[in-house]
Enzyme design. Structure first.
Site, short mmCIF file in Angstrom:
data_model
loop_
_atom_site.label_atom_id
_atom_site.label_comp_id
_atom_site.label_asym_id
_atom_site.label_seq_id
_atom_site.Cartn_x
_atom_site.Cartn_y
_atom_site.Cartn_z
N ASP A 1 0.79 -1.27 0.08
CA ASP A 1 -0.17 -0.12 -0.12
C ASP A 1 0.79 1.23 0.01
O ASP A 1 0.41 2.23 -0.60
CB ASP A 1 -0.82 -0.09 1.29
N ASN B 1 -5.10 8.48 1.84
CA ASN B 1 -5.54 7.82 3.22
C ASN B 1 -5.94 9.06 4.11
O ASN B 1 -7.04 8.89 4.58
CB ASN B 1 -4.00 7.19 3.75
N GLU B 2 -5.14 9.79 4.60
CA GLU B 2 -5.27 10.87 5.51
C GLU B 2 -4.37 11.85 5.84
O GLU B 2 -3.15 11.75 5.09
CB GLU B 2 -5.59 10.00 7.09
N ARG C 1 -7.68 19.22 23.09
CA ARG C 1 -6.50 19.14 23.53
C ARG C 1 -6.08 17.57 23.66
O ARG C 1 -7.05 16.74 24.01
CB ARG C 1 -6.48 19.50 25.20
N ALA D 1 -6.06 10.45 21.53
CA ALA D 1 -5.97 10.43 22.93
C ALA D 1 -6.39 11.83 23.40
O ALA D 1 -5.45 12.81 23.89
CB ALA D 1 -4.62 10.18 23.44
P1 NAD Z 1 4.19 1.81 7.08
O1 NAD Z 1 4.98 1.03 6.14
O2 NAD Z 1 4.01 2.04 8.38
O3 NAD Z 1 2.71 0.80 6.77
C1 NAD Z 1 1.42 1.08 7.31
C2 NAD Z 1 0.54 -0.06 6.97
O4 NAD Z 1 -0.88 0.55 6.77
C3 NAD Z 1 0.89 -1.00 6.15
O5 NAD Z 1 0.57 -2.65 6.75
C4 NAD Z 1 -0.06 -0.88 5.07
O6 NAD Z 1 -0.39 -2.01 4.26
C5 NAD Z 1 -1.36 -0.40 5.70
N1 NAD Z 1 -2.21 0.59 5.08
C6 NAD Z 1 -1.97 1.67 4.25
N2 NAD Z 1 -2.78 2.33 3.55
C7 NAD Z 1 -4.07 1.39 4.08
C8 NAD Z 1 -5.38 1.42 3.77
N3 NAD Z 1 -6.06 2.38 3.00
N4 NAD Z 1 -5.92 0.62 4.36
C9 NAD Z 1 -5.52 -0.64 5.17
N5 NAD Z 1 -4.11 -0.62 5.53
C10 NAD Z 1 -3.41 0.38 5.00
O7 NAD Z 1 3.49 3.14 6.28
P2 NAD Z 1 3.34 3.46 4.71
O8 NAD Z 1 3.40 2.12 3.94
O9 NAD Z 1 4.20 4.44 4.23
O10 NAD Z 1 1.97 3.71 4.83
C11 NAD Z 1 1.35 5.15 5.41
C12 NAD Z 1 0.16 4.75 6.23
O11 NAD Z 1 0.57 4.30 7.45
C13 NAD Z 1 -0.48 6.19 6.41
O12 NAD Z 1 -1.35 6.63 5.48
C14 NAD Z 1 -1.25 5.80 7.81
O13 NAD Z 1 -2.58 5.42 7.24
C15 NAD Z 1 -0.58 4.29 8.14
N6 NAD Z 1 -0.42 4.60 9.48
C16 NAD Z 1 -0.81 3.75 10.44
C17 NAD Z 1 -0.79 3.94 11.79
C18 NAD Z 1 -1.61 3.11 12.68
O14 NAD Z 1 -2.28 2.37 12.40
N7 NAD Z 1 -1.23 3.31 14.06
C19 NAD Z 1 0.06 4.86 12.33
C20 NAD Z 1 0.96 5.70 11.33
C21 NAD Z 1 0.57 5.64 9.98
#
Ligand code: NAD
Length: 264
Positions: free
Chosen positions: A45, A122-123, A148, A185
């Protein structure tokens, strides 16, 4: 038809990229990294997020397809064993296009500096550089709450299964043009209060964050993290642009959710 391929960069993804490229050239398709009609992302992804940002200037002319070389992805849903089938489908069949909504982020600065605009697949998240994030949240120009806490996350429907899900947000079907605001949080006690639930806003509503004390923030747009100084406001809404995916077979969203999070 012109195609481009982006690879995660590891040896497995690179080998697959070369194989797909050779197959598609055999089918007389043209490799064009600058102006492709279709972009094949090989990796996960994260690789598709990278490809999206690389070609975000020509979203109306480009369709994306994702092959995963690790675990099943949300955007990368083809497996390496299927690439012959995929290549024939790309070369021979008129494919269906599925469009997903995107998030628009506009950051404005104190002193009237030029605003910046981003599109996210994504976000976008906002965190303080140090200490608690304090932000006034406005919805449609009306004050909603003073937040906050650790941060705020605004996601697209297809991003609702990513960071948003980890924050307790709902999973939204990507046919719904909306954005989702989720808290990280929040501080809630007798003095400070937030709504505490994720909010889903329709496409014609904006959500604007306004700093209360500190003005420097870490803003993420998908996988990118950027430091923004002297911020006046961060405005979110559903973008007019959409991402287009090339679909060669049915793989319904809820099946992907099931296979990724429940069992496969
Ligand atoms: P990364 O390598 O840390 O991977 C993050 C994980 O998110 C991977 O397993 C990927 O398959 C999954 N992912 C990405 N888009 C997704 C989607 N639309 N639905 C379900 N799973 C999805 O980081 P990256 O590959 O550079 O991806 C960046 C994304 O990581 C950000 O857009 C954010 O959504 C996600 N992220 C998640 C968390 C969390 O779940 N706590 C924290 C930080 C970032």
């Amino acid at each position: 038809m012109k195609f481009a391929i982006t690879s995660k960069g590891d040896s497995k993804s690179n080998a697959l990229m070369h194989k797909i490229r050779a197959y598609l050239l055999d089918f007389k398709l043209t490799y064009d990294e600058q102006k492709p009609d279709i972009v094949i992302s090989v990796g996960g992804d994260g690789t598709l997020l990278y490809a999206f940002h690389r070609y975000s200037g020509r979203l109306d002319k480009t369709a994306f397809v994702g092959v995963h070389t690790g675990h099943l992805g949300f955007y990368a849903d083809w497996v390496p064993e299927e690439i012959e089938k995929l290549v024939i489908a790309i070369a021979r069949t008129p494919y269906q296009i599925i469009e997903y909504p995107l998030l628009e982020t506009i950051i404005r600065y104190q002193g009237g500096g030029k605003e910046t605009r981003y599109l996210a697949l994504n976000e976008s998240t906002v965190k303080s550089v140090d200490g608690t994030l304090v932000m006034d949240v406005e919805i449609r120009g009306e004050h909603f709450e003073r937040f906050r806490g650790d941060g705020l996350c605004v996601s697209t429907p297809s991003g609702s299964t990513a960071y948003n899900k980890a924050l307790g947000g709902a999973i939204l079907h990507p046919s719904i043009r909306a954005l989702q605001l989720a808290e990280m949080a929040s501080i809630n006690n007798r003095v400070f209060r937030t709504v505490g639930s994720p909010l889903i806003l329709p496409a014609h509503h904006t959500c604007t964050l306004k700093p209360v004390n500190r003005r420097d923030f870490l803003v993420t747009i998908d996988h990118l993290t950027l430091l923004h100084k002297d911020v006046k406001s961060i405005q979110y809404r559903v973008a007019n642009e959409k991402i287009r995916f090339a679909r060669f077979r049915p793989f319904p969203f809820w099946k992907r959710v099931h296979d990724s999070f429940v069992s496969n």
